[in-house]
Enzyme design. Structure first.
Site, mmCIF file in Angstrom:
data_model
loop_
_atom_site.group_PDB
_atom_site.id
_atom_site.type_symbol
_atom_site.label_atom_id
_atom_site.label_comp_id
_atom_site.label_asym_id
_atom_site.label_seq_id
_atom_site.Cartn_x
_atom_site.Cartn_y
_atom_site.Cartn_z
ATOM 1 N N THR A 115 -2.007 -2.541 8.554
ATOM 2 C CA THR A 115 -2.561 -3.720 7.883
ATOM 3 C C THR A 115 -1.455 -4.562 7.302
ATOM 4 O OG1 THR A 115 -2.963 -2.147 6.148
ATOM 5 C CG2 THR A 115 -4.868 -2.986 7.317
ATOM 6 N N THR A 154 0.871 -1.172 0.000
ATOM 7 C CA THR A 154 0.000 0.000 0.000
ATOM 8 C C THR A 154 0.910 1.224 0.000
ATOM 9 O OG1 THR A 154 -0.234 -0.294 2.388
ATOM 10 C CG2 THR A 154 -2.030 -1.043 1.011
ATOM 11 N N LYS A 197 3.599 -7.379 3.584
ATOM 12 C CA LYS A 197 3.451 -5.940 3.405
ATOM 13 C C LYS A 197 3.008 -5.326 4.719
ATOM 14 C CE LYS A 197 -0.527 -4.191 3.837
ATOM 15 N NZ LYS A 197 -1.081 -2.868 3.886
ATOM 16 N N GLU A 214 6.911 3.295 9.347
ATOM 17 C CA GLU A 214 6.892 4.688 8.849
ATOM 18 C C GLU A 214 7.882 5.550 9.591
ATOM 19 O OE1 GLU A 214 2.683 3.931 10.157
ATOM 20 O OE2 GLU A 214 4.664 4.013 11.012
ATOM 21 N N THR A 221 -5.541 11.480 0.963
ATOM 22 C CA THR A 221 -5.735 11.939 -0.417
ATOM 23 C C THR A 221 -5.628 10.773 -1.389
ATOM 24 O OG1 THR A 221 -3.437 12.563 -0.276
ATOM 25 C CG2 THR A 221 -5.057 14.315 -0.163
#
Lengths: 413, 413
Positions: B193, B156, B182, B279, B413
């Site tokens: 996820t 993703t 992932k 992240e 977005t």
């Protein structure tokens, strides 16, 4: 800047008859700042406290627990900032004992009558020479009308001092409740070392005071989260001097209900002040969980939402990414077994007055623009109706910003 | 950028006999990206899976559990990114069922032989027309040598694709283990996820496969934390085709030990890849807890450290503010009752090989410069010796940076 936190100058801080406060600039960690506080209690006061559940609790916390159990009346509190005296082993305990002995000598009372508190960096020892030298100076300026300076003296890296004060009429007599707190989360260099001191000139019998201190702590300081970390030094103390001529020994006493509500409101206001001044906070969120089977269940759901970095960063961005709240509700069972049979189809989620989700999914009536309008506010209410019981709770938290990372990533200078 | 994550081009991804993969650009959320993956399994394969414990689990997760229990052999997996199909109520379940029916029709198999997976935004419905239109295209390019593209197709907002592959010799036969995963934490717009698929051409009897899938999941994907949020869609699937001619029906079988270790290592490598690509990650931390009374106790301490924003921001800053680790150890009892009698005096804390704390305080030998040297590295080992039992565990986490807040505060977005 703190979110809607009233300035201390705007609060008329009423002195509490029977209780005096004095501060000093001890240079514990930095010079030219108030970092030592003494609170002196006249004979006849009752005192109760609740403390951190952290197993690495600080030496002064261990000593507070011991002195409160000793049976000696508490006559003095001593607080230092700049060093937590936690993770300091045997020497840390010796330092806390020495501090109490020095205060006891100053006031000519037993060492067990002194409660010690420290807040600051963990794994470092107290500079005992500086601390002991500051005590006589703090004693010199003891006065009843010193609450504002006391609030400043217990600050570490709080942006603003925190205090509360109110009076109420009980059977024709005037009763004062005044308190201070400190803490802003895991501000460099401290843990979320929250301290709270609440005083009243009502008299409260010791067993009743112990009971209501636990209850009120559970509904105030135990309902806030800035970051989910439990510090080694958290302490909440209630002091009752009895000098107003009003006294309580039972919850059935006349006027007790109104007094209890006022004390609870004061404690909640002090607790919320810590969240409003949470590091980097730009929003203040009140999360109400209704219809739980137990208060524990309600708190587990409330804090799953209130601690989630995912939820908190979305609030920082004013982004109504509300699936993140559903996910947090869904994993609250990690911390409360009874939630394992939670039926997601019966849950309703509200943002402000807007129904967002029901029947396991997005509410048909929900418009993202309505969610956006609520998210743009600085104070946001979130309500989760679990519809499976009758218990409810409200917890308070703040958002998670760049500033939060900056504050906590700064080196300990 | 990911921390020491090998590029997918540098890994020789061995095909697994009996298993083919095909992808499509379905335009589920964005155009021109691989977002639909089909995995086809020949007759005779066994499949097992573990899934999120989140009560708001996605419709496809519920359906996977049901199909795995149905007794029908699993013959196909279908994965879409861009939409999680979670928090979608009855319609979400209908969409997941329709997806399985379409795949079943394509392959002429029962619907119960299909496992569906979705990942992406919560509270939004799948664009069914786009998804169903993509399925024949994905089927068209099915091939055994498609693992690298499959790893890309399930991404993703991962920065990099994640895969692992190894071969081992068992009784003179060549056995392959290849897998993909992932997830990078709560990357906008997703939850953490995480998806993991591991395949081997060894044969594994269903009861044994179920047992080892749980065990291996517990020691790999259940040992990582990026942010402490449990997603609505987490799934880990192990597929065994048996085409190598090697098969196992018991842990006592010849060669099983070596195979098990290789499978575990593969799962751990895929799990660690998610943390390395967490992240905003700049550091990769391995936290080992030794001497616990139970594995649950060890995990509670490991994750108290690994989830603490306080600890994670200090690592981001390369700041050896190690009192924060002690505090986290101290409050781990919040999530594991047996830790309530944890004796902090018997605990030893190491940063790399450096002894930092013992006897409830800072180790006499500890020099901050030694701690600083370890903190400056990109890969950091933390060891906590509880010295109260014989259980141990290692959990993996990353640090907490400005970039983390930026990624998660971005609007969807």
């Amino acid at each position: 800047m703190p979110v809607n936190l009233p300035s201390i100058e705007s609060i008329a801080l009423q002195p509490v008859n029977g209780i005096r406060l004095g501060w000093a600039e001890g240079g514990i960690k930095k010079t030219n700042r108030k970092d030592v506080l003494l609170i002196e209690l006249e004979e006849g006061c009752t005192v109760s406290g609740i403390f951190t559940q952290n197993r690495f609790c600080a030496a002064p916390v261990t000593l507070c627990r011991k002195h409160l159990k000793s049976g000696q009346a508490i006559r003095a509190l001593v607080v230092n900032t700049g060093c937590a005296n936690a993770g300091t082993g045997d020497k840390g305990m010796q330092d806390a004992v020495s501090t109490c002995l020095s205060v006891a000598e100053l006031f000519n009372i037993p060492a067990e009558s002194v409660l010690p508190f420290s807040t600051g960096v963990i794994l470092e020892h107290l500079p005992m020479d500086k601390l002991l030298a500051a005590l006589p100076k703090a004693k010199e300026n003891l006065k009843a009308d010193n609450w504002a300076d006391a609030a400043r003296a217990i600050m570490t890296t709080d942006v603003a001092p925190k205090a509360v004060s109110s009076t109420l009429d009980i059977a024709g007599k005037n009763v004062v409740i005044t308190g201070i707190s400190k803490g802003a989360g895991m501000i460099h260099p401290n843990m979320a070392t929250m301290l709270g001191y609440l005083a009243t000139d009502a008299g409260i019998a010791q067993p009743l005071l112990d009971e209501i201190t636990r209850e009120i702590g559970d509904l105030s300081f135990n309902c806030i989260s800035v970051d989910g970390d439990t510090s080694t030094n958290d302490s909440f103390i209630v002091m009752a001097s009895g000098k107003s001529g009003v006294s309580f020994s039972s919850k059935e006493d006349e006027g007790f209900d109104a007094f209890y509500q006022s004390l609870l409101k004061s404690a909640q206001s002090l607790a919320q002040a810590i969240v409003r001044d949470g590091e980097g906070a730009t929003k203040f969120m009140s999360i109400t969980i209704e219809g739980a089977l137990s208060r524990q269940e309600a708190k587990a759901v409330g804090f799953a939402i209130g601690k989630s970095p995912l939820v908190k960063t979305a609030f920082f961005a004013s982004d109504p990414n509300l699936g993140r709240i559903l996910a947090a509700i869904g994993y609250a069972s990690r911390e409360c077994e009874s939630l394992e049979d939670l039926d997601t189809n019966t849950i309703a989620l509200y943002l402000g007055d807007t129904l967002v989700a029901e029947n396991g999914g997005r509410a048909a009536s929900y418009q993202e623009s309505d969610g956006q309008n609520v998210m743009n506010e600085a104070e946001i209410d979130i309500t989760v109706k679990l519809n499976r019981g009758s218990e409810s709770i409200t917890v308070w938290t703040c958002d998670f910003s760049y500033e939060y990372v900056r504050i906590n990533a700064d080196y300990r200078t």
